[in-house]
Design a protein around this motif. Structure first.
Motif, PDB file in Angstrom:
ATOM      1  N   TYR A   1      52.353 -48.773   6.786  1.00 60.41           N
ATOM      2  CA  TYR A   1      51.460 -47.746   6.239  1.00 60.41           C
ATOM      3  C   TYR A   1      50.994 -48.136   4.835  1.00 60.41           C
ATOM      4  CZ  TYR A   1      52.912 -44.746  10.118  1.00 60.41           C
ATOM      5  OH  TYR A   1      53.145 -44.217  11.376  1.00 60.41           O
ATOM      6  N   ASP A   2      50.574 -49.379   4.684  1.00 61.88           N
ATOM      7  CA  ASP A   2      50.159 -49.875   3.380  1.00 61.88           C
ATOM      8  C   ASP A   2      48.899 -49.171   2.902  1.00 61.88           C
ATOM      9  OD1 ASP A   2      52.265 -51.634   3.513  1.00 61.88           O
ATOM     10  OD2 ASP A   2      51.039 -53.373   4.100  1.00 61.88           O
TER      11      ASP A   2
ATOM     12  N   VAL B   1      49.258 -42.926   0.558  1.00 60.85           N
ATOM     13  CA  VAL B   1      50.395 -42.271  -0.088  1.00 60.85           C
ATOM     14  C   VAL B   1      50.332 -40.761   0.083  1.00 60.85           C
ATOM     15  CG1 VAL B   1      50.715 -44.110  -1.793  1.00 60.85           C
ATOM     16  CG2 VAL B   1      49.184 -42.185  -2.318  1.00 60.85           C
TER      17      VAL B   1
ATOM     18  N   GLN C   1      44.024 -44.835   6.296  1.00 65.73           N
ATOM     19  CA  GLN C   1      44.207 -46.285   6.280  1.00 65.73           C
ATOM     20  C   GLN C   1      43.038 -47.015   6.953  1.00 65.73           C
ATOM     21  OE1 GLN C   1      47.564 -47.812   8.599  1.00 65.73           O
ATOM     22  NE2 GLN C   1      48.270 -48.918   6.782  1.00 65.73           N
TER      23      GLN C   1
ATOM     24  N   GLU D   1      46.185 -45.129  -1.985  1.00 60.53           N
ATOM     25  CA  GLU D   1      47.068 -45.340  -3.130  1.00 60.53           C
ATOM     26  C   GLU D   1      46.276 -45.590  -4.404  1.00 60.53           C
ATOM     27  OE1 GLU D   1      50.668 -48.336  -4.568  1.00 60.53           O
ATOM     28  OE2 GLU D   1      50.293 -48.039  -2.424  1.00 60.53           O
TER      29      GLU D   1
ATOM     30  N   ARG E   1      55.402 -43.313  -0.794  1.00 61.38           N
ATOM     31  CA  ARG E   1      54.929 -44.198   0.264  1.00 61.38           C
ATOM     32  C   ARG E   1      55.698 -43.928   1.554  1.00 61.38           C
ATOM     33  NH1 ARG E   1      55.321 -48.226  -4.024  1.00 61.38           N
ATOM     34  NH2 ARG E   1      53.239 -48.823  -4.747  1.00 61.38           N
TER      35      ARG E   1
ATOM     36  N   SER F   1      57.576 -45.394   4.619  1.00 63.01           N
ATOM     37  CA  SER F   1      58.253 -46.621   5.041  1.00 63.01           C
ATOM     38  C   SER F   1      58.280 -46.758   6.554  1.00 63.01           C
ATOM     39  CB  SER F   1      59.687 -46.641   4.499  1.00 63.01           C
ATOM     40  OG  SER F   1      59.699 -46.567   3.094  1.00 63.01           O
TER      41      SER F   1
ATOM     42  N   GLY G   1      56.955 -43.901  -5.066  1.00 64.14           N
ATOM     43  CA  GLY G   1      56.093 -45.059  -5.273  1.00 64.14           C
ATOM     44  C   GLY G   1      55.890 -45.469  -6.713  1.00 64.14           C
TER      45      GLY G   1
END
Length: 389
Positions: A6-7, A10, A100, A223, A235, A237, A387
């Motif tokens: 999940y980059d 946030v 995303q 983010e 964030r 994970s 984060g």
């Protein structure tokens, strides 16, 4: 196949609108209050919001579609998550992927319900066809009777005692005394728990959540946007979700978490021993105990001994449901499925105030919902990390 992380997305702006036992305000009003507070935190006007996710039992005859007109917003992305106590994590998963992928920039995830004098009775009367067909003809319906069956089976299978369940309820009440928004404001001793009147044997008074009105919310965004706004953020994970797990089990002694737990910890890159605080769905203590097991904090059947060996309070060695959970904060309908996640966001961002666990950086949160007559159909869990602390 490895799942994508999940980059770049946030969680920010956790909001809890203080609960009340009864209200004449509509669900629309409660949801609007939470949304307003969340948007205020991120300094955004309602007309700028392009994503909305809603969980609610009492919005009828409206749906979230009609709600957008009531609120005067025009989102390009709209979701509704009717998964009861699993709604918070499920809404988060969907919103995260939407942001995303660029389908939306900001998603407000909101859950709330009203509670008039007859709201809960009316909700139960048409909640589940399974319940109507399988339990109503025998003269009972609703979660108290169903969870009595589950707790009785769990107790006889694994040797749990009423004192074990009582410790969970008593610990959560101790946590709730630090939370000014909790409905339950009086200390609860184990002796008082044991003396509580029987509701549906073996479920007694302090095993049961109190229906109330209220709302919860959080915001999902990119983010880089959170950094630019100077917002504390968490964030994601890892997450899992499962519906109708183990359908052949004669009665539920394990939830859907047990199917996917290895995936959760593999995706996170660490395990239960690395978690600083746990928020479980807690409409009844027996479900908390099942989550301790199915999330990997102990083996199946070891829940009672695990509870005996640990201090579940904010300052203890295993902080659990630090806000007080639904058992002491109250169950504001679908907002109950958000309560743990909203508290988890606060914990890992260091913004939990009087319920803060010192040094909490990683939190696990799990949801459980849509009980028919012999089991809850929906389960979900997530691991989140602070984060920018």
């Amino acid at each position: 196949m490895n799942r994508l992380p999940y980059d770049g997305v946030v969680l920010v702006a956790p909001v809890s609108v203080p609960y009340v036992r009864y209200t004449n305000e509509t669900a629309h009003w409660w949801i609007a209050r939470a949304l307003r507070e969340a948007l205020k935190i991120i300094d955004m006007m309602p007309q700028e919001l392009d994503g909305l996710s809603v969980s609610c039992f009492t919005l009828a005859p409206d749906t979230p579609v009609g709600l957008t007109q009531h609120l005067g917003i025009s989102p390009r992305w709209l979701d509704t998550v009717p998964m009861g106590g699993a709604s918070g994590v499920a809404a988060m998963r969907r919103a995260a992927r939407a942001v995303q992928c660029g389908d939306v920039d900001v998603v407000a995830c909101v859950a709330g319900d009203t509670n008039r004098i007859d709201s809960f009775r009316n909700l139960l009367s048409a909640f589940s066809r399974f319940s109507m067909d399988a339990t109503f003809p025998y003269g009972f319906g609703g979660p108290n009777a169903s969870f009595a069956l589950l707790q009785d089976a769990y107790t006889h299978t694994y040797g749990a005692t009423r004192e074990d369940f009582g410790k969970i309820a008593v610990s959560q009440r101790a946590n709730a005394l630090h939370n000014p928004q909790a409905i339950m404001k009086k200390p609860l001793s184990l002796e008082q728990y044991m003396d509580g009147r029987m509701i549906s044997d073996p479920i007694s008074l302090f095993d049961c959540v109190m229906p109330c009105a209220g709302s919860e919310a959080f915001i999902m965004m990119r983010e880089d946007m959170a950094v630019a706004k100077g917002l504390p953020f968490a964030r994601i994970s890892a997450t899992i979700e499962r519906t109708n797990a183990f359908p052949d089990d004669p009665i539920q002694l394990r939830g859907g978490w047990a199917v996917d737990i290895d995936e959760l910890w593999n995706m996170a890159g660490y395990g239960p021993k690395d978690i600083d605080v746990l928020q479980t769905y807690d409409d009844y203590p027996v479900i908390c105990m099942m989550q301790f097991e199915d999330l990997g904090f102990c083996s199946k059947g070891e829940g009672p001994e695990f509870v005996r060996k640990h201090d579940l309070t904010i300052g203890g060695d295993f902080p659990h449901n630090t806000s007080g959970g639904q058992l002491s904060v109250g169950q504001a309908g679908a907002a109950g499925g958000y309560l743990g996640l909203v508290e988890a966001i606060r914990q890992v961002t260091g913004t939990a105030g009087p319920t803060q666990v010192i040094g909490a950086k990683r939190a696990a949160v799990s949801g459980f919902g849509v009980i028919n007559y012999d089991r809850g159909l929906c389960s979900a869990a997530a691991v989140i990390e602070g984060g920018n602390r």
